[in-house]
Design an enzyme around this catalytic site. Structure first.
Site, PDB file in Angstrom:
ATOM      1  N   HIS A 237      22.616  -8.651 -11.155  1.00  0.00           N
ATOM      2  CA  HIS A 237      21.209  -9.027 -11.016  1.00  0.00           C
ATOM      3  C   HIS A 237      21.066 -10.409 -10.394  1.00  0.00           C
ATOM      4  O   HIS A 237      20.122 -10.670  -9.641  1.00  0.00           O
ATOM      5  CB  HIS A 237      20.530  -8.992 -12.386  1.00  0.00           C
ATOM      6  CG  HIS A 237      20.276  -7.600 -12.870  1.00  0.00           C
ATOM      7  ND1 HIS A 237      19.991  -7.290 -14.171  1.00  0.00           N
ATOM      8  CD2 HIS A 237      20.277  -6.416 -12.203  1.00  0.00           C
ATOM      9  CE1 HIS A 237      19.813  -5.985 -14.296  1.00  0.00           C
ATOM     10  NE2 HIS A 237      19.988  -5.444 -13.105  1.00  0.00           N
TER      11      HIS A 237
ATOM     12  N   GLU B 184      -4.723   5.910   9.121  1.00  0.00           N
ATOM     13  CA  GLU B 184      -3.919   5.778   7.897  1.00  0.00           C
ATOM     14  C   GLU B 184      -3.738   7.093   7.160  1.00  0.00           C
ATOM     15  O   GLU B 184      -3.120   7.123   6.094  1.00  0.00           O
ATOM     16  CB  GLU B 184      -4.527   4.721   6.967  1.00  0.00           C
ATOM     17  CG  GLU B 184      -5.989   4.928   6.664  1.00  0.00           C
ATOM     18  CD  GLU B 184      -6.594   3.752   5.915  1.00  0.00           C
ATOM     19  OE1 GLU B 184      -5.850   3.022   5.227  1.00  0.00           O
ATOM     20  OE2 GLU B 184      -7.823   3.570   6.002  1.00  0.00           O
TER      21      GLU B 184
ATOM     22  N   ASP C  29      -0.481   3.145   4.049  1.00  0.00           N
ATOM     23  CA  ASP C  29      -1.044   4.409   3.575  1.00  0.00           C
ATOM     24  C   ASP C  29      -0.553   5.585   4.401  1.00  0.00           C
ATOM     25  O   ASP C  29      -0.294   6.666   3.868  1.00  0.00           O
ATOM     26  CB  ASP C  29      -2.576   4.355   3.597  1.00  0.00           C
ATOM     27  CG  ASP C  29      -3.156   3.816   2.292  1.00  0.00           C
ATOM     28  OD1 ASP C  29      -2.566   4.087   1.230  1.00  0.00           O
ATOM     29  OD2 ASP C  29      -4.181   3.124   2.339  1.00  0.00           O
TER      30      ASP C  29
ATOM     31  N   CYS D  98      -1.622  -2.769  11.741  1.00  0.00           N
ATOM     32  CA  CYS D  98      -1.951  -3.814  10.765  1.00  0.00           C
ATOM     33  C   CYS D  98      -1.223  -3.605   9.445  1.00  0.00           C
ATOM     34  O   CYS D  98      -1.407  -4.377   8.503  1.00  0.00           O
ATOM     35  CB  CYS D  98      -3.452  -3.889  10.526  1.00  0.00           C
ATOM     36  SG  CYS D  98      -4.190  -2.348   9.926  1.00  0.00           S
TER      37      CYS D  98
END
Length: 837
Positions: A459, A696, A720, A767
């Site tokens: 980690h 999108e 999206d 975008c």
């Protein structure tokens, strides 16, 4: 007021509407991961005590306070969401740790307007952090005033816990192959535990003749279940079948970061003799120099015995509670910064901190006469030894997470200072660092870290790579014998720690660092000049912003416009909608901040999972596919009309461009254009702003040619578009990393969008997050994208990337990429054709 020693009625600490946790717009709180409780959307500026009690923790940033009620319930009062990011600005704490407070006493005050404008939400929480012992029963879900009855708390009886559940209902069985890379280590085990705790049934994993309760992370890790191993799952209880299916899904779904790029290949340490050099394994790349500083672990004094058992139990309990609160705040901070790796690591730490195997062993040692620090340390050491004996390198490295908890709890027990005394620019060496150590050292500006132990998949290594902090591990015990103060060189890429670098070598390293800094400075110097490929194709590099302040930053960084202004910042986290004039002023401020450059303003994109208090909408089973974006405008046209009127009154109107979200068909675009014309006529305007469509959803990409006939431009929202195309929720813990916009299917939709737009002479921008990925820049240019809207700090970097590309070559190669089989294959090809750095 208390009814008896077990029950307690809490009064409202704030005035305002009451929400259940499920309706809180924050996944950590809403999931119950931090405990049961209730929320209030406050209307006043002071937080009051809900009961008599003792202040046991005050947040460093002044936005939260924890009380221990007289019946033992521990109550976290947390004002607002993501308010830790404000670093105490706007908050005034009125009490101190250890203070006794009475019901209705003022605990903290805050600047209502200032905090509301800068945080995610003012929704405030009352959480029972030791909810394993108490049950919360809301008294009201209507609006309350300070001091009115809000929540009833009762102690859980054995019959209310899951302890009796095994005798209820049938037992069901299932089997599954483990999908998690490296097997069932701490983070996936913590996820299994969280899943199991969502059901009444008791669940167990069975592997290689042994079993472990799904309540115990340590128990599950102790089974040493490897990747792709077949395990059996049993669940007994009233909801056993549902629990079984949920657990099988969790076990068969890889964590987000596991589906991402692997850790860098660990270079095997070469132990060949080389004077003045220690060889190790590269955990995070980089080349740095600096003075060597040694960190020491906490050394326990001798345990002299003769302790009061009850007192030692309470000491450990309090220390564990303090550390739990610290980790919860770290989680909240990581979530606010969208650091998925940090969230996963510290969620696992939280689960380990509550692990019955660890706790039972520690409390048993106290019963046998040990002091609390020694009991905790012994419990950790035993479990570390168990992990190291499992003959799994990955699980052995996970023992470092237990070391982290050992150090944190011991600090709480012994009042050890948390801040390291380390100068900026130092090279830190230690036996083994913990994730908490790494975050602290990174914040203090150290140049690099070196460990005698550790591994490239630990980690700490994950966090070091995320922080860009050069890190070497497995350097051996000789590391700890080095004298502090000497200048050393960390060549992490080569797996080398140079202990006696010459003046010439130090100068060489410093020059390399200066070259990197100079490159960044050069990129910034040229950030205000246009970005053209070597064969003369100009690509506009704009910025994504959410306020006029961000627009000013984008302008200063060389952005050639705003490619996406998210207008939701005006609408969310408030009780009434912004009026037309407030909206006009906000949009005008962004236009003013950008000088003479264009600003693309997306109309309101709320609904579904982004609810507004003043806009009640029906609950949806699948909000991502529900009433959002342009669909909300169809349901509530007055909301969009008001926004369009505000946009039409900005000046100069030719620099304002309007972008419509979630469009799926041409009719939606035509309807909004008609409304824009009608409202413009009402305002007596002769001109109209450009109107664009956000691509999108796959339907919009497939209809790009038809949309481009009526739109002035198209802007692709790859975030999206990725999740809708791949049918994977980008916020799903196990799938988010697989939602890769360089997937060939996405690239084909981008290509089709650009082709369709070109037939009508329209330009296409991106975008989404893909625009900010330098690896993707040549692909997007090759497919026909001519505007990239990125985060403001990346404008210079992306412009520099464009200037080194040949658009004709980008077109040839990008066409070939469409035929590859996976996002990983595309990324590999991109690295080969257009290497970074």
């Amino acid at each position: 007021m208390p009814n008896n020693n077990k029950e307690l009625t809490l009064s409202a600490p704030l005035s305002g509407p009451v929400l259940t946790l499920a309706n809180v717009p924050d996944a950590v709180f809403a999931s119950g991961a931090m405990g049961d409780g209730i929320a209030i959307d406050p209307l006043n500026d002071t937080l009051y005590a809900p009961c008599d009690g003792e202040v046991i923790h005050v947040a460093r940033t002044g936005h939260a306070v924890t009380l221990r009620a007289d019946n033992g319930a521990e109550l976290l009062l947390h004002l607002g969401l993501d308010t830790v990011e404000l670093q105490g600005d706007g908050f005034s704490m009125l009490v101190k740790e250890g203070a006794r407070v009475s019901n209705g006493q003022a605990l903290l005050r805050y600047d209502l307007d200032s905090v509301a404008q800068r945080c995610k939400s003012l929704v405030s929480l009352l959480i029972i952090t030791n909810g394993e012992h108490f049950q919360a029963r809301p008294i009201t879900l209507k609006g309350v005033k300070v001091g009115e009855p809000l929540l009833h708390i009762v102690s859980k009886t054995p019959g209310e816990t899951r302890d009796d559940e095994p005798d209820v209902g049938v037992e069901v069985f299932g089997q599954i192959r483990i999908a998690h890379r490296g097997g069932l280590h701490a983070r996936p085990a913590a996820l299994v535990r969280q899943t199991a705790q969502g059901f009444k049934s008791r669940s167990h994993l069975h592997f290689s003749g042994r079993s472990a309760s799904c309540d115990s992370v340590m128990g599950m890790m102790g089974l040493a279940i490897t990747e792709q191993a077949e395990v059996h799952v049993s669940c007994r209880g009233s909801d056993a079948e549902a629990a079984l299916q949920a657990l099988l899904k969790t076990l068969s779904t890889a964590l987000a970061e596991e589906a991402h790029a692997e850790a860098p290949p660990a270079k095997a340490p070469s132990r060949s003799a080389e004077a003045g050099v220690l060889h190790g394994v590269c955990a995070a790349p980089g080349l740095v120099s600096g003075p060597l500083v040694r960190l020491q672990g906490i050394q326990l004094p001798e345990d002299v015995g003769g302790h009061d058992v009850a007192e030692q139990r309470q000491r450990l309990h309090d220390a564990l509670a303090n550390v739990s609160r610290e980790i919860q705040l770290t989680l909240e901070n990581a979530k606010a910064r969208r650091h998925v790796d940090e969230q996963a690591i510290f969620s696992a730490h939280l689960a380990l901190l509550e692990d019955p195997v660890l706790l039972d062993a520690a409390y048993l040692s106290i019963e046998q006469g040990c002091a609390a620090p020694h009991a905790w340390s012994r419990s950790i050491d035993v479990q570390c030894q168990v992990l190291r004996q499992l003959q799994s390198a990955l699980l052995a490295e996970r023992a470092n997470d237990l070391h982290d908890l050992r150090q944190r709890v011991l600090r709480a027990l012994l009042d050890e200072a948390w801040q390291f005394d380390v100068p900026a620019g130092a090279i830190v060496v230690a036996q083994e660092l913990t994730p908490s150590d790494l975050l602290q050292l990174s914040a203090q500006g150290v140049a690099g870290v070196c460990m005698a132990e550790g591994g490239a998949t630990s980690h700490v290594a994950i966090l070091a790579r995320g922080k860009g902090l050069p890190c070497l591990v497995a350097l051996g015990e000789a590391l700890l014998a080095q004298a502090p103060g000497q200048s050393v060189v960390v060549d992490a890429d080569g797996g080398r720690l140079e202990l006696s670098p010459s003046a010439e070598r130090l100068m060489q390293v410093q020059q390399a660092q200066k070259r990197r800094a100079a490159l960044r400075a050069e990129q910034q110097t040229l950030a205000h000049t246009p970005a053209r490929t070597v064969d003369g194709v100009q690509v506009e590099v704009a910025a994504n912003v959410a306020s006029s302040a961000e627009a000013s930053q984008a302008f200063a960084n060389g952005a050639e416009g705003v490619g996406l202004l998210r207008t939701e910042f005006l609408f969310v986290d408030r009780h009434t909608a912004p009026d037309e004039e407030e909206q006009r002023q906000a949009y005008q401020a962004v236009l003013d901040a950008m000088g003479d450059r264009p600003v693309i303003i997306r109309t309101i994109d709320v609904g579904g999972d982004k609810q507004l208090d003043y806009l009640p909408l029906p609950a949806e089973a699948n909000p991502v596919l529900g009433l959002r974006g342009i669909r909300l405008a169809q349901a509530r046209p007055e909301l969009l009309d008001q926004q369009l009127r505000a946009l039409l009154q900005t000046r100069p109107l030719q620099r304002c461009r309007i972008l419509l979200p979630m469009v799926t068909e041409v009719g939606e675009l035509l309807h909004i254009r008609q409304r824009l014309d009608a409202l413009g006529n009402e305002l007596g305007l002769d001109e109209r702003p450009q109107l664009g469509v956000m691509i999108e959803v796959p339907a919009a990409a497939l209809l790009a040619e038809q949309l481009a006939e009526h739109a002035d431009f198209l802007s692709i929202g790859t975030n999206d578009l990725s999740q809708y195309t791949l049918a994977m929720d980008r916020d799903h813990a196990g799938l988010a990393a697989r939602v890769d916009a360089l997937h060939p299917a996405l690239l084909r939709l981008i290509a089709q969008t650009c082709d369709g737009a070109a037939k009508h002479g329209r330009w296409v921008g991106v975008c989404g997050a893909l625009a900010s990925d330098p690896l993707a820049t040549p692909v997007l240019i090759g497919l026909g994208v001519r505007e990239l809207s990125v985060s403001p700090p990346q404008v210079g970097e992306i412009k520099d990337r464009v200037r080194h590309l040949d658009a004709a070559q980008c077109r040839r190669v990008s066409t070939e990429l469409l035929n590859l089989a996976s996002a990983a294959a595309v990324r590999q090809a991109c690295h080969q054709h257009w290497p970074l750095g």
